[in-house]
Design a protein around this motif. Structure first.
Motif, PDB file in Angstrom:
ATOM      1  N   SER A  48       0.872  -1.158   0.000  1.00  0.00           N
ATOM      2  CA  SER A  48       0.000   0.000   0.000  1.00  0.00           C
ATOM      3  C   SER A  48       0.904   1.200   0.000  1.00  0.00           C
ATOM      4  O   SER A  48       1.996   1.173   0.538  1.00  0.00           O
ATOM      5  N   GLU A  49       0.465   2.217  -0.649  1.00  0.00           N
ATOM      6  CA  GLU A  49       1.326   3.390  -0.705  1.00  0.00           C
ATOM      7  C   GLU A  49       0.501   4.649  -0.866  1.00  0.00           C
ATOM      8  O   GLU A  49      -0.672   4.606  -1.179  1.00  0.00           O
ATOM      9  N   HIS A  86      -5.682   1.768   6.472  1.00  0.00           N
ATOM     10  CA  HIS A  86      -4.285   2.214   6.358  1.00  0.00           C
ATOM     11  C   HIS A  86      -4.205   3.465   5.470  1.00  0.00           C
ATOM     12  O   HIS A  86      -3.609   4.475   5.850  1.00  0.00           O
ATOM     13  N   GLU A  87      -4.842   3.375   4.302  1.00  0.00           N
ATOM     14  CA  GLU A  87      -4.806   4.515   3.370  1.00  0.00           C
ATOM     15  C   GLU A  87      -5.519   5.728   3.965  1.00  0.00           C
ATOM     16  O   GLU A  87      -5.098   6.864   3.767  1.00  0.00           O
ATOM     17  N   HIS A 145      -3.234   7.690   6.095  1.00  0.00           N
ATOM     18  CA  HIS A 145      -2.449   8.662   5.327  1.00  0.00           C
ATOM     19  C   HIS A 145      -3.306   9.889   5.007  1.00  0.00           C
ATOM     20  O   HIS A 145      -2.901  11.026   5.223  1.00  0.00           O
ATOM     21  N   ASN A 167       5.603  -2.326   4.723  1.00  0.00           N
ATOM     22  CA  ASN A 167       5.499  -0.961   4.194  1.00  0.00           C
ATOM     23  C   ASN A 167       6.595  -0.039   4.694  1.00  0.00           C
ATOM     24  O   ASN A 167       6.859   0.996   4.097  1.00  0.00           O
ATOM     25  N   ASP A 174       5.911   3.480   1.909  1.00  0.00           N
ATOM     26  CA  ASP A 174       5.867   4.367   3.078  1.00  0.00           C
ATOM     27  C   ASP A 174       7.239   4.578   3.720  1.00  0.00           C
ATOM     28  O   ASP A 174       7.612   5.706   4.049  1.00  0.00           O
TER      29      ASP A 174
HETATM   30 ZN   LIG Z   1       0.932   3.310   3.225  1.00  0.00          ZN
END
Ligand SMILES: [Zn+2]
Length: 376
Positions: free
Chosen positions: A2-3, A68-69, A72, A162, A170
């Protein structure tokens, strides 16, 4: 994986993928699911012999990825950086930021995602005690593991993975942010990007020589490698815009077309020069922009005698000549790449296209090489 992706340091892109479906909206941020993700669910269901438990686990896992996203996105929002959307792909989620956070902001934004998973893991730890009377086991996501154990394991693996400093993941963003406390942002991005690409190559080889070969690692390697090179390019490009204004980069030789002109004339203008887009004027006033696509569409619907006014887009983006060039770059990163008209009041004084902006960067790059003595 995930980013979080920085909007303006990306290539100009569509506002969202046409292959994704909005499933929810949280705090004004659309949550989208890419169609390949739905394939993944069907594939898991079929290969799992119709086991709905596995599908449920995958859905819950991706629910954790969304949280998680959102970690951010919500921290970014606190800093005034908006998120265009969050999209789920089979290999993870992407939160598309609309602004360019400062290093200290990026540091916290990048950490917030993995921190969410750690909090979920702690909650699952408590839940396991409440339900089973003992702590969850690190059973992995292996078949036969209980739902709590599997989710607990995943929410420890996810933040750990991550935080690997493979920019633009991340951990790599945290690294870039820390480097940028001391170094210029472009230099910090180059270093973090180089490390990211090096790690991507290792991921790729690991996937390739694993027995049996693991395509997931190769896909992650591909995206990390590509993401790193794109962001390095864009950030270095942005650094060349520092202290420059729209006036320094704008096109000043361009042709305008009258709103009363015919499609036939517009077609001839398109063929005669390099431009793809023409500002449309009525007397002294600019009233729209006619693009190459508009001309093609006009010729096929209204024929050669149709009017420019019938096909031009009346909504166009405008910018003043004394605005910092970075603002124009941000406008391009939000839109679909249509030109921006440079207007002094109501008077047209120039035009900016993605093409001439990249030419500007190319020339600035060449000048800086000359200044630094890189002569060939
Ligand atoms: Zn992330």
């Amino acid at each position: 994986m995930s980013e979080v992706q920085g909007g303006p340091v990306e290539q100009p892109r569509r506002s969202h993928s046409p292959w994704s479906l909005q499933v929810a909206r949280v705090s004004g941020i659309p949550i989208r699911v890419h169609f390949t993700f739905l394939f993944l669910l069907v594939w898991i269901f079929l290969t799992g012999g119709g086991n709905l438990g596995v599908v449920l686990l995958v859905v819950l896992l991706f629910f954790c990825v969304v949280l998680h996203e959102l970690g951010h996105a919500l921290v970014a929002k606190r800093f005034g950086v908006m998120t265009k959307d969050i999209t789920l792909y089979p290999i993870g989620g992407v939160a598309m930021l609309q602004g360019r956070p400062k290093p200290v902001q990026e540091f916290w934004i990048a950490l917030a995602g993995p921190a969410v998973n750690v909090v979920i893991a702690l909650l699952l730890f408590g839940l396991s005690f409440a339900v089973n009377g003992h702590p969850p086991s690190l059973s992995g996501i292996a078949p036969g593991a209980s739902l709590i154990d599997a989710l607990f394991t995943a929410n420890l693996i996810l933040p750990a993975f991550n935080m690997v400093p493979a920019f633009p993941m991340d951990g790599g963003r945290v690294l870039r942010a820390v480097l940028a406390f001391k170094l210029p942002e472009a230099r910090a991005t180059q270093i973090a990007g180089g490390i990211g690409q090096f790690l991507a190559i290792i991921f790729g080889f690991y996937g390739l020589f694993h027995q049996p070969p693991n395509p997931i690692w190769m896909i992650i390697a591909f995206f990390v490698f590509l993401g790193a090179s794109q962001e390095v390019q864009a950030t270095v490009g942005l650094s060349f815009m520092e202290g420059k204004y729209v006036r320094d980069a704008m096109l000043t030789k361009y042709r305008v077309i009258s709103s009363g002109a015919s499609m036939d004339e517009a077609g001839k203008m398109l063929l005669a020069g390099f431009e793809h887009d023409f500002p449309v004027v009525a007397g002294e006033d600019v009233i729209g922009v006619l693009s190459r696509n508009d001309i093609a569409r006009g010729l096929s619907t209204d024929g050669p005698s149709g009017y420019v006014a019938g096909q031009m887009s009346r909504e166009f983006r405008r910018i003043a000549p004394d605005v910092p060039l970075e603002s124009a770059f941000e406008m391009f990163s939000e839109g679909e790449g249509a030109p921006i008209l440079v207007m002094e009041g109501e008077k047209l004084v120039g035009m900016l296209t993605t093409e001439n902006l990249s030419e500007f960067i190319m020339l600035e790059h060449a000048k800086s090489r000359q200044r630094n003595g890189h002569r060939r």
